[in-house]
Design a protein around this motif. Structure first.
Motif, PDB file in Angstrom:
ATOM      1  N   SER A 183     -38.459  29.761 -10.333  1.00 27.77           N
ATOM      2  CA  SER A 183     -37.824  31.022 -10.711  1.00 27.77           C
ATOM      3  C   SER A 183     -36.464  31.159 -10.041  1.00 27.77           C
ATOM      4  O   SER A 183     -35.958  30.231  -9.413  1.00 27.77           O
ATOM      5  CB  SER A 183     -38.720  32.196 -10.295  1.00 27.77           C
ATOM      6  N   ASP A 184     -35.906  32.363 -10.151  1.00 30.06           N
ATOM      7  CA  ASP A 184     -34.634  32.667  -9.503  1.00 30.06           C
ATOM      8  C   ASP A 184     -34.835  33.341  -8.149  1.00 30.06           C
ATOM      9  O   ASP A 184     -33.944  34.018  -7.651  1.00 30.06           O
ATOM     10  CB  ASP A 184     -33.759  33.537 -10.409  1.00 30.06           C
ATOM     11  N   ARG A 337     -29.808  31.215  -6.166  1.00 25.57           N
ATOM     12  CA  ARG A 337     -31.056  31.758  -6.669  1.00 25.57           C
ATOM     13  C   ARG A 337     -31.980  30.675  -7.222  1.00 25.57           C
ATOM     14  O   ARG A 337     -31.853  30.225  -8.352  1.00 25.57           O
ATOM     15  CB  ARG A 337     -30.829  32.831  -7.756  1.00 25.57           C
ATOM     16  N   LEU A 338     -32.908  30.254  -6.391  1.00 24.06           N
ATOM     17  CA  LEU A 338     -33.943  29.310  -6.819  1.00 24.06           C
ATOM     18  C   LEU A 338     -35.157  29.468  -5.911  1.00 24.06           C
ATOM     19  O   LEU A 338     -35.027  29.438  -4.689  1.00 24.06           O
ATOM     20  CB  LEU A 338     -33.433  27.867  -6.759  1.00 24.06           C
ATOM     21  N   ALA A 370     -34.952  29.194 -14.549  1.00 16.57           N
ATOM     22  CA  ALA A 370     -33.905  29.113 -13.527  1.00 16.57           C
ATOM     23  C   ALA A 370     -32.739  28.272 -14.038  1.00 16.57           C
ATOM     24  O   ALA A 370     -32.898  27.415 -14.918  1.00 16.57           O
ATOM     25  CB  ALA A 370     -34.478  28.506 -12.253  1.00 16.57           C
ATOM     26  N   GLN A 375     -31.569  24.097 -10.417  1.00 19.11           N
ATOM     27  CA  GLN A 375     -32.728  23.205 -10.360  1.00 19.11           C
ATOM     28  C   GLN A 375     -32.319  21.779  -9.985  1.00 19.11           C
ATOM     29  O   GLN A 375     -33.051  21.077  -9.290  1.00 19.11           O
ATOM     30  CB  GLN A 375     -33.476  23.212 -11.696  1.00 19.11           C
TER      31      GLN A 375
END
Length: 486
Positions: A183-184, A337-338, A370, A375
């Motif tokens: 996800s983020d 954001r990961l 994501a 990624q």
């Protein structure tokens, strides 16, 4: 009231637009109201406004007209979400930023050092940057775009899910890649979990704890009011974590809860739950049919071998726990954001239906996956070279934390955390934590975080973050020693 008057004369017609903004504390801003009038305003204003307001406005009234047409138009007919109206103040960290900026306006020459928000400061390691760069460049080729471009799987790229299992779960757990959802980030997943569970749940949280647990619970309709005396939301169980109980709460307080939020290592106290404590939590949740949302965002910082780095090291956890984790504090991905969430297939709702199925449905509806580039960075972070660089970065922040802890111990304060987490929890002998926050900022130009921002039990403490450049930290330590020597 704030009145703004605009008078426009066109032959015998005058339009006055009055925008009335009414703000009641903790309630919505009433929508602007528009009055369109021709002629003298006195008769209308006498009905619509107080006499004092009417006198003020009639000074500007036109003199030549004797006919009134009134049109009232509201901005919308949509009422405000009553759950939003229950929130007491702005979210903690933007509020701190506001106070910081106000201090800087008054003291423009101040050299602010932030030990407040837990935002990473050091550059992302080169092997990880290289992985992201390669992922981005691949999107500029036909073959690369066919492989990782466009909409991807909402659960994340399969190679990344496989590597997450290999690095974090394969040795001591039964978790498999189908139970990993990339996800983020953890914070976003927490709100999506609330959406999945729906309103009206009874929620339990550690006190103090990361404020997103409580705020998202309020927004999603879990609370029934707010107690001004205790500074707590009603229908939310606050499980006190204090030095006297080694920051592990009395779980019996949460026996009627549906959902338990539990963070280890804890933000803000820095306390990591031991294996025995985690076993107690799992057994308690299974006994009472509860679901634990286990926030492991700082697990990479744990050095105590008696503290598990994932809740799934504990027998029975697959039937009661969801785990959320993130690359933010490991690889410096706070802005990229990961993260990921683990939802075991063995976890069921009361009717026997799969929690994992519903989570996948929520992710497919509310999330498009994501970033492909992020990624790519995640894959690089979990390579041998990337893993080593993350360990080095985390080690740097852990050294910062130990330096801060030593400083306050030498100054005569009781200090907690800093061993298994990047946070230092300083006891200021019961003083109002916002008052201490203000004193530190005023005297030293250092931003910290008041403990009360994490819950009422946090009052009397201040959290210091280890996310700081080393030279800035050394300067901060000098300032603290100068101003707070006992």
């Amino acid at each position: 009231f704030f009145f703004s008057l605009i008078k426009l004369e066109q032959h015998a017609r005058v339009y006055i637009y009055i925008y009335i903004y009414i703000h009641h504390t903790h309630t919505s801003l009433n929508p602007p109201i528009m009055f369109s009038m021709t002629t003298s305003t006195s008769s209308l204003l006498g009905k619509q406004l107080s006499s004092s307001s009417s006198k003020h406005l009639t000074k500007e009234q036109p003199k030549r007209h004797d006919k009134i047409n009134v049109k009232v138009a509201a901005m919308s007919n949509v009422s405000r979400n009553p759950n939003m109206a229950q929130l007491r103040a702005g979210y903690l960290f933007p509020e701190i930023a506001r106070i910081r900026n106000a201090h800087l306006e008054k003291n423009p020459d101040a050299k602010i050092i932030s030990l407040g928000i837990g935002d990473t400061t050091e550059p992302i390691p080169a092997p990880i940057v290289s992985g992201m760069a390669n992922a981005a460049l691949a999107l500029g080729t036909v073959a690369g775009y066919e492989k990782t471009g466009g909409y991807g799987s909402e659960a994340g790229q399969q190679p990344l899910r496989d590597l997450i299992v290999k690095r974090f779960y394969s040795e001591k757990t039964k978790i498999n890649a189908s139970e990993i959802f990339v996800s983020d980030g953890s914070k976003c997943d927490i709100s999506r979990m609330q959406q999945m569970f729906g309103p009206g749940r009874k929620v339990a949280v550690q006190d103090p704890a990361y404020p997103a647990y409580v705020d998202s619970s309020v927004i999603n309709g879990h609370c029934t009011g707010y107690d001004e005396k205790t500074k707590r939301y009603e229908n939310i169980v606050y499980m006190e974590c204090v030095p006297g109980n080694d920051f592990f709460p009395n779980l019996e307080a949460a026996k009627d809860a549906d959902i338990i939020f539990f963070c280890s290592p804890n933000n803000p106290t820095g306390a990591a739950a031991t294996r025995a404590q985690c076993k107690e939590l799992v057994d308690f949740a299974n006994k009472n049919g509860q679901i634990v949302i286990y926030d492991a965002a700082y697990a990479f910082y744990i050095e105590n071998p008696d503290c598990p780095k994932t809740i799934y090291e504990i027998e029975g956890s697959e039937t009661c726990c969801i785990e959320s984790c993130s690359f933010s504090k490991y690889a410096g991905f706070t802005g990229l954001r990961l993260g990921w969430t683990v939802v075991p297939e063995a976890l069921k709702f009361a009717d026997g239906s799969s929690v994992r199925f519903d989570w996948n449905r929520c992710m497919c509806t509310a999330f498009n996956g994501a970033s492909n580039v992020a990624q790519g960075g995640g894959l690089a972070a979990l390579s041998d070279e990337g893993w080593k660089s993350m360990q080095e970065t985390v080690g740097f922040y852990k050294e910062n934390a130990k330096m801060l802890k030593k400083t306050f111990e030498e100054l005569g304060f009781k200090v907690y955390g800093a061993v298994d987490a990047p946070y230092v929890w300083v006891d200021f002998d019961g003083r109002d934590s916002w008052e201490v926050f203000t004193e530190i900022l005023t005297k030293t130009d250092i931003v910290t975080t008041p403990g009360a921002g994490f819950g009422p039990t946090g009052d009397g403490f201040v959290r210091m973050s280890a996310f700081c450049h080393r030279d800035n930290l050394e300067t901060a330590i000098e300032r603290l020693k100068k101003e707070f020597a006992k």
